[in-house]
Design a protein around this motif. Structure first.
Motif, PDB file in Angstrom:
ATOM      1  N   MET A  11     -12.243  75.465  65.208  1.00 16.23           N
ATOM      2  CA  MET A  11     -12.602  74.206  65.844  1.00 16.23           C
ATOM      3  C   MET A  11     -14.062  74.293  66.314  1.00 16.23           C
ATOM      4  SD  MET A  11     -10.718  72.300  69.011  1.00 16.23           S
ATOM      5  CE  MET A  11      -9.171  72.167  68.125  1.00 16.23           C
ATOM      6  N   LEU A  28      -6.738  69.466  62.774  1.00 11.62           N
ATOM      7  CA  LEU A  28      -7.541  68.243  62.734  1.00 11.62           C
ATOM      8  C   LEU A  28      -6.706  67.085  63.271  1.00 11.62           C
ATOM      9  CD1 LEU A  28      -9.218  68.446  59.201  1.00 11.62           C
ATOM     10  CD2 LEU A  28     -10.319  68.821  61.421  1.00 11.62           C
ATOM     11  N   CYS A  31     -10.508  65.295  65.394  1.00  5.97           N
ATOM     12  CA  CYS A  31     -11.622  65.988  64.744  1.00  5.97           C
ATOM     13  C   CYS A  31     -11.674  65.613  63.257  1.00  5.97           C
ATOM     14  CB  CYS A  31     -11.456  67.504  64.857  1.00  5.97           C
ATOM     15  SG  CYS A  31     -11.497  68.135  66.541  1.00  5.97           S
ATOM     16  N   HIS A  48     -15.934  71.567  61.078  1.00  7.35           N
ATOM     17  CA  HIS A  48     -14.830  71.035  61.877  1.00  7.35           C
ATOM     18  C   HIS A  48     -15.496  70.332  63.066  1.00  7.35           C
ATOM     19  CE1 HIS A  48     -10.556  71.627  63.562  1.00  7.35           C
ATOM     20  NE2 HIS A  48     -11.196  70.845  64.417  1.00  7.35           N
ATOM     21  N   MET A  50     -15.911  68.038  66.196  1.00  5.92           N
ATOM     22  CA  MET A  50     -15.086  67.619  67.341  1.00  5.92           C
ATOM     23  C   MET A  50     -15.515  66.287  67.949  1.00  5.92           C
ATOM     24  SD  MET A  50     -14.398  70.942  69.698  1.00  5.92           S
ATOM     25  CE  MET A  50     -13.629  69.965  70.968  1.00  5.92           C
ATOM     26  N   LYS A  66     -20.253  71.518  66.723  1.00  5.66           N
ATOM     27  CA  LYS A  66     -19.338  70.693  67.510  1.00  5.66           C
ATOM     28  C   LYS A  66     -19.537  69.193  67.310  1.00  5.66           C
ATOM     29  CE  LYS A  66     -17.705  70.512  72.307  1.00  5.66           C
ATOM     30  NZ  LYS A  66     -17.903  71.123  73.630  1.00  5.66           N
ATOM     31  N   ASN A 115     -15.765  59.698  65.341  1.00  3.73           N
ATOM     32  CA  ASN A 115     -16.158  60.877  64.566  1.00  3.73           C
ATOM     33  C   ASN A 115     -16.368  60.514  63.098  1.00  3.73           C
ATOM     34  OD1 ASN A 115     -16.236  62.773  66.632  1.00  3.73           O
ATOM     35  ND2 ASN A 115     -14.118  63.418  66.339  1.00  3.73           N
TER      36      ASN A 115
END
Length: 164
Positions: A11, A28, A31, A48, A50, A66, A115
């Motif tokens: 993550m 996920l 994310c 990945h 976030m 991130k 995201n």
């Protein structure tokens, strides 16, 4: 996919793979598992992501992986250093779910959709096409990305496994 050469992406993490290695990330929910691929050099990358924007970062040492706006440039830099060309890259992504139903849906609670939007905007800036995606919904996913074929395998409890 059962593969001996597995590269795990945690993550808020990112990595690249070559020589048929498989990139894998789990968990996920909101994310996004963003993948980039140079089909000629067979260089794959996965982030990945976030959160949509590093503008909210509060940590003293920024974790570039991130945030969508910092993870994508960092992933590109690593792939280019390995011999990939941005002009040939194609993107796939999965995740970005709305994990909790809440009334009044303020923008700050729409993490998954934001995201996806942020990743899409960043890819557009680099002129990288999204050739396939499995985003949204309200369920978690685990993804594996094959650096040899560019195939993204998406697994969820509710819907089993599919490849894009």
């Amino acid at each position: 996919m059962i593969q001996l050469n597995l590269v795990k992406v945690g993550m808020a993490d990112l990595n690249i793979a070559t020589d048929g290695a498989i990139l894998k990330t789990t968990g996920l929910g909101s994310c996004v598992g963003l993948t980039l691929y140079d089909p000629i050099r067979k260089i794959a990358g996965m982030a990945h992501v976030m959160l949509p924007s590093s503008e909210i970062a509060r940590e003293t040492k920024m974790n570039l992986a991130k945030y969508a706006d910092t993870a994508i440039p960092e992933l590109l830099d690593r792939m280019i250093a390995a011999g990939a060309y941005v002009e040939r890259m194609k993107a796939k992504m999965a995740g970005g779910a709305q994990m909790f139903a809440m009334s009044g849906q303020s923008d700050s609670l729409r993490i998954g959709p934001r995201n996806v939007e942020s990743c899409t905007e960043m890819l557009s800036k680099f002129k990288i096409p999204i050739i396939s995606q499995d985003t949204g919904g309200s369920f978690g996913r685990t993804v594996e990305f094959d650096s040899n074929s560019g195939m993204l395998s998406i697994r969820s409890v509710q819907f089993g496994t599919k490849e894009i």
